[in-house]
Design an enzyme around this catalytic site. Structure first.
Site, PDB file in Angstrom:
ATOM      1  N   GLU A  66      -5.095   4.243   3.968  1.00  0.00           N
ATOM      2  CA  GLU A  66      -4.384   3.086   3.324  1.00  0.00           C
ATOM      3  C   GLU A  66      -4.640   2.806   1.800  1.00  0.00           C
ATOM      4  OE1 GLU A  66      -4.228  -1.378   5.190  1.00  0.00           O
ATOM      5  OE2 GLU A  66      -6.130  -0.885   4.349  1.00  0.00           O
TER       6      GLU A  66
ATOM      7  N   HIS B 160       0.911  -1.104  -0.177  1.00  0.00           N
ATOM      8  CA  HIS B 160       0.201  -0.033   0.018  1.00  0.00           C
ATOM      9  C   HIS B 160       0.707   1.361   0.013  1.00  0.00           C
ATOM     10  CE1 HIS B 160      -3.837  -1.998   0.782  1.00  0.00           C
ATOM     11  NE2 HIS B 160      -3.151  -2.701   1.551  1.00  0.00           N
TER      12      HIS B 160
ATOM     13  N   ASP C 202       9.192   2.338   5.920  1.00  0.00           N
ATOM     14  CA  ASP C 202       8.971   2.633   4.680  1.00  0.00           C
ATOM     15  C   ASP C 202       9.544   1.402   3.738  1.00  0.00           C
ATOM     16  OD1 ASP C 202       8.454   4.271   2.269  1.00  0.00           O
ATOM     17  OD2 ASP C 202      10.242   5.267   2.356  1.00  0.00           O
ATOM     18  N   HIS C 203       8.968   1.014   2.842  1.00  0.00           N
ATOM     19  CA  HIS C 203       9.625  -0.087   1.992  1.00  0.00           C
ATOM     20  C   HIS C 203       9.931  -1.156   2.775  1.00  0.00           C
ATOM     21  CE1 HIS C 203       9.892   3.469  -0.688  1.00  0.00           C
ATOM     22  NE2 HIS C 203       9.357   2.643  -1.739  1.00  0.00           N
TER      23      HIS C 203
HETATM   24 NI    NI Z   1      -3.551  -4.573   2.009  1.00  0.00          NI
END
Ligand code: NI
Length: 136
Positions: free
Chosen positions: A126, A41, A79-80
């Protein structure tokens, strides 16, 4: 009382899966988030603090200080990353937007109070059609 919101972004992978359920049940309840090889996401995070303007600055909280705090405590951690496997504050939890928002709140609350203001809301977007808000 005035409210200040800082917006940050991060991208992360996750999987929602309940081991007590069949694969079919997981797919029915969690949809794409149950993908066996995880999926991602692009999250947007809104952190709102509240307080009175400081007479020396006019700020409730310095926006750069708040941004740096969110980057250090949250963005650099998630992050990532794989939310199921890489993020200590989510270990053992379902990596729902709800639990992610609660975890972010818990990571930030005390640090924000050290800046003499109060954490008011963690809003986590999200997808384009779903967001959650946590007020503690
Ligand atoms: Ni998901």
């Amino acid at each position: 009382m005035i409210f200040v919101t800082r917006i940050e972004h991060f991208n992360a992978a996750h999987k929602l899966w309940n081991d007590r359920w069949t694969p079919e049940m997981n797919k029915e309840v969690f949809g794409k988030c149950s993908n066996p090889n995880f999926h991602g996401h692009n999250y947007e995070l809104h952190v709102t603090v509240k307080g009175e303007p400081n007479p020396d600055t006019g700020f409730v909280m310095n926006a750069k200080t708040l941004g740096d705090l969110i980057k250090t405590k949250i963005v650099e951690v998630v992050d990532h990353c794989n939310l199921n496997m890489d993020v200590p504050f989510l270990f053992g939890k379902f990596t729902s937007a709800e639990n992610l928002a609660i975890g972010i709140w818990n990571e930030l609350k005390d640090e924000i109070e050290l800046q003499h203001c109060t954490l008011h809301c963690v809003k986590l977007i999200e997808t384009r059609s779903i967001y959650v808000e946590y007020y503690g």
